[in-house]
Every structure is written in structure tokens, then in C-alpha cells.
Enzyme design. Sequence first.
Site, short mmCIF file in Angstrom:
data_model
loop_
_atom_site.label_atom_id
_atom_site.label_comp_id
_atom_site.label_asym_id
_atom_site.label_seq_id
_atom_site.Cartn_x
_atom_site.Cartn_y
_atom_site.Cartn_z
CD GLU A 1 -3.69 -2.68 7.49
OE1 GLU A 1 -2.53 -2.82 7.12
OE2 GLU A 1 -4.39 -1.71 7.18
CG ASN B 1 -1.77 1.16 1.40
OD1 ASN B 1 -1.86 2.00 0.50
ND2 ASN B 1 -2.44 1.27 2.54
CD1 TRP B 2 3.54 0.87 -2.77
CD2 TRP B 2 3.69 1.97 -4.71
NE1 TRP B 2 4.26 0.09 -3.64
CE2 TRP B 2 4.36 0.74 -4.84
CE3 TRP B 2 3.65 2.83 -5.82
CZ2 TRP B 2 5.00 0.35 -6.02
CZ3 TRP B 2 4.28 2.44 -7.00
CH2 TRP B 2 4.95 1.22 -7.10
N GLY C 1 2.66 -1.22 4.44
CA GLY C 1 2.64 0.20 4.11
C GLY C 1 4.05 0.73 3.90
N GLY C 2 4.62 1.30 4.97
CA GLY C 2 5.93 1.95 4.89
C GLY C 2 7.01 1.15 4.17
CG HIS D 1 -6.09 1.77 5.15
ND1 HIS D 1 -5.70 2.70 6.08
CD2 HIS D 1 -5.06 0.91 5.01
CE1 HIS D 1 -4.45 2.41 6.47
NE2 HIS D 1 -4.05 1.33 5.84
N GLY E 1 1.96 2.14 10.96
CA GLY E 1 2.88 3.27 10.81
C GLY E 1 3.60 3.67 12.09
P1 PGA Z 1 2.50 0.22 7.81
O1 PGA Z 1 1.08 0.43 7.09
O2 PGA Z 1 3.07 -1.06 7.26
O3 PGA Z 1 3.30 1.42 7.44
O4 PGA Z 1 2.24 0.11 9.26
C1 PGA Z 1 0.19 -0.63 6.91
C2 PGA Z 1 -1.08 -0.13 6.29
O5 PGA Z 1 -1.49 1.00 6.59
O6 PGA Z 1 -1.71 -0.82 5.50
#
Ligand code: PGA
Length: 266
Positions: free
Chosen positions: A177, A9-10, A243-244, A96, A183
Site C-alpha cells: 500500500e 478494511n472498514w 478502504g473507502g 497498517h 485515501g
Molecule cells: P483506501 O484505503 O482504499 O481508502 O485508499 C486502503 C487502506 O487503507 O487499506
Amino acid sequence: MDYPLVVGNWKMNLSLSEAVVLAGQISRNAEYIKHVGIVLAPASVFVYPVLDAMRTRPKNLFLGMQNVMWEAEGSYTGVVSLGMVKNVCKYAIVGHSERRKYFGETNEMVADKARFCLDSNVTPIICIGEQEKFNLEDHFESEMKRMKTGGGILKQIEESLSKIKNSEIDKVYFAYEPIWAIGTGNSATGIYASAISYIVRNYLKEKFKVDDGQIHILYGGSVDEKNVREFVMQPNLNGLLVGGASIKVNSFCEICKITSEAKSGK
Ligand code: PGA
């Protein structure tokens, strides 16, 4: 698909040229990563350039949307519809926690979006997650109640699936999640993610009369190349939403490789 899925997920990151370079690099690596489906979800304005950059696209590499609308067209300022990326995006992230938090997305909207995805031949990845960590060891009963009421994760599932038939559950992915892990660099442990996924699985099995094999649950929340093993070893999880770490080529490819090795028993 019976092999795991790793979704990148960019979010609202990267310039056009960075997105194109990253997609090309991942595309070249993906050829050598077997037994894993890899999904790239760039900002929607980058979907077509990223598709071009994936021209020699291996069969296990797909594109996804970060968000969708529940209608094909109309007066919805600032929104991109699935019809605009027809036959390009095979997956779509729906509900999300950032969409819920910043854009007021409700379970009802998620239900409409998931329905529209299925009608458009797109696999919805429905995100669920709790605000604060569960303490199942000391407060099992009250924590189960917390899951089933208010913004609880089982309530999120129940309401998000209100327009989906039991026979369609296997066409839906869930991304578990925990919001406190997104994040933050503070991921859940593999055991914690597996325990919650187990509860989600049992809930789905009972409520929708489906088997384990029809249920797909990804884990997301601060996954990186160092902690990924913890999650991919868990039998209750079918992959990851990253994500990151998904916008760093080495980290993301390593996550995909480790997932591939773990699931193919190497
Ligand atoms: P993260 O994000 O890996 O940066 O914690 C995950 C997401 O929001 O899908």
C-alpha cells in the site's frame, strides 16, 4: 487458497446498524461471486454483530481484524486480543500505515504480531508501503537502496518477518500500500503496483528461498470499481486491500465481481 483475496478494511467507520446492514448485503452477494475470498474487517466492537449478520455465510466470506496484539491477554488498556475473537476472525491486518503513523507501530511490533497471528491460526496481512512515489525509470539504483534502508519497503519486510520461518511464508499475506495512494483518490497504476510487487517477490524468493506460488501480495490504495481492473489483471498481485470503497455496498461488490471475472478468465 489459490484464488484472489479482496479485503475490506472498514477502519473506524459506520454505526452498528450500518455495519450489520452492510455485512448482510455483502453476504448475500458473496454467494454469487466465485473464485474470490472476501474478508470484512469491521471495527473490533462490531465483529460479533457482523458475524451474526453473515449467518448464511457463504464459504468464501471471512472476518478479519484491523489490528491485533502480540499476546493473548494482560494489562494492555484499550486493546482487543485475538483470543477474544477466537475461531471468528481468520485474517488480521498487521502494521497498517495508519497504525504506524498514529500509534507508533514499529517493524518489531509487526514481527511480534505476525508471529502471534500464526501461532493463533490467523493469517496476518502485513502492510508495507513507501511514503513517496518511486521513480524506477530514472533512479533505479538509488530507489532500490531506498527500499532496502530506513523505512523502506524491503526493510519493512525483512524486519517484519524476523520471527517467521521460511516454511511459513505461504501463510502470510503482504499488502503493498503506497502511503501516498491511501485515501487520496490518487491510486498507483496497475503497472507501477505490479513492478513494485515484482521487486518484493524477487526479494522474498531470494531471501527466504521460497517459490512464486508461496508468495501472496495484495495491492491497496484508493482502489474502486473504476480502477480495479488495472490491478487484478497484474500477474504479480493476488488481490486487494480496499478502504473507502469497502463501506459502499455497490462499489465493494463490484470490485469483488470484477476480480472474480478477471481471475477466472471470463
Ligand atoms: P483506501 O484505503 O482504499 O481508502 O485508499 C486502503 C487502506 O487503507 O487499506
